[in-house]
Design an enzyme around this catalytic site. Structure first.
Site, PDB file in Angstrom:
ATOM      1  N   TYR A   1       0.362   4.592   5.648  1.00 41.03           N
ATOM      2  CA  TYR A   1       0.609   3.212   5.218  1.00 41.03           C
ATOM      3  C   TYR A   1      -0.705   2.437   5.209  1.00 41.03           C
ATOM      4  O   TYR A   1      -1.003   1.698   4.265  1.00 41.03           O
ATOM      5  CB  TYR A   1       1.617   2.547   6.146  1.00 41.03           C
TER       6      TYR A   1
ATOM      7  N   LYS B   1      -2.740   0.382   2.043  1.00 40.70           N
ATOM      8  CA  LYS B   1      -3.237  -0.990   2.092  1.00 40.70           C
ATOM      9  C   LYS B   1      -4.753  -1.037   1.932  1.00 40.70           C
ATOM     10  O   LYS B   1      -5.295  -1.957   1.302  1.00 40.70           O
ATOM     11  CB  LYS B   1      -2.803  -1.657   3.400  1.00 40.70           C
TER      12      LYS B   1
END
Length: 283
Positions: free
Chosen positions: A166, A170
């Site tokens: 994750y 980002k």
């Protein structure tokens, strides 16, 4: 996948259909946040409360009464599909006279797992939403943004434990946004990266039953891992987060990197004044 578009006229007659419009589009891509209580929902409400006309998109099976009952328009679209977003662009363009002043990319699915135990197929799926989704939105909506000399706002995130993949999505979004900022400036479009601290949403809901593999080297940390994926953040609320973002977006010139949300201040300070290895002993 959800997307919100908001627009108002420059002369203060918001939603009047006049020729001089300031339009805002807020994509909330494959995220629970456009459901009640999420970031996307809060953003839509805040823009609505500012007098904007708001358009949202959700998947076909997702409820939308909590939006439409408030006069927020809703389309059905999957932002991982070119055809859906092309149709969405045409629909919004017909309602906003072909220009859009702000596009907010709020990618929202999460896959929690240690880096060495990662299922790469899950990571590919997450990149499809969190990175390629915003890229697709900008690729398809850029003519509207250029016409309005508008803004692109990418909702990023701080780093966190057990979220290597994750975090990677980002980081990709942040660095893509940095280059995009350079390329869009000559065309009159601003690009803003929002670095989000922890916000009390249900983004971890799909991970609540996720466990470490039986043969994982991290089995001794099983309790810490489970506490992480089942926690309900009780820090910054979506409404508090949304207010800060909306205020920043509505400025004539927004900050290139805007930090907001719980712990964002201390993380920003630490990244600027301490070694990158500061967090190595966090587990």
């Amino acid at each position: 996948m959800k997307l919100s578009a908001i627009w108002e006229s420059k002369n203060g007659l918001r939603g009047s259909g006049t020729c001089s419009h300031r339009r805002v589009s807020t994509p909330d891509i494959q995220s629970p946040d456009c459901g009640e209580g999420g970031i996307g929902h809060a953003l839509a409400l805040d823009f609505k409360n500012q007098g904007y006309v708001v358009f949202t998109t959700l998947l076909a099976h997702e409820p939308r009464d909590h939006l439409t009952d408030l006069g927020i328009h809703s389309f059905t679209a999957d932002v991982t599909k070119d055809s859906d977003i092309e149709q969405l662009k045409e629909a919004i363009s017909s309602l906003t006279e072909g220009s859009l002043s702000v596009l907010v990319n709020n990618a929202g699915i999460c896959y929690t797992m240690t880096a060495i135990d990662t299922d790469v197929k899950e990571v590919e799926k997450m990149f499809g939403v969190n990175v390629f989704g915003p890229m697709r939105m900008v690729h398809i909506f850029h003519p509207l943004l250029i016409k309005a000399r508008g803004k692109i706002v990418n909702i990023g995130s701080e780093l966190t434990d057990f979220e290597a993949s994750y975090n990677a999505t980002k980081a990709a979004l942040h660095h893509w946004g940095n280059t995009l900022r350079v390329e869009m400036k000559p065309l009159g479009v601003e690009v803003v990266n929002v670095i989000s601290g922890e916000v009390g949403t249900n983004i971890l809901k799909r991970d609540h039953n996720r466990k470490l593999p039986e043969d994982s080297f991290y089995r001794p940390l099983e309790k810490e891992f489970m506490n992480h994926v089942t926690r309900t953040p009780r820090t910054t609320t979506p409404a508090e987060y949304s207010r800060s973002v909306v205020i920043e977006v509505m400025k004539q010139h927004s900050t290139a990197w805007f930090w907001t949300g719980a712990s964002s201040g201390i993380v920003r300070f630490s990244e600027q004044f301490f070694p990158r290895t500061l967090w190595v002993n966090s587990l």
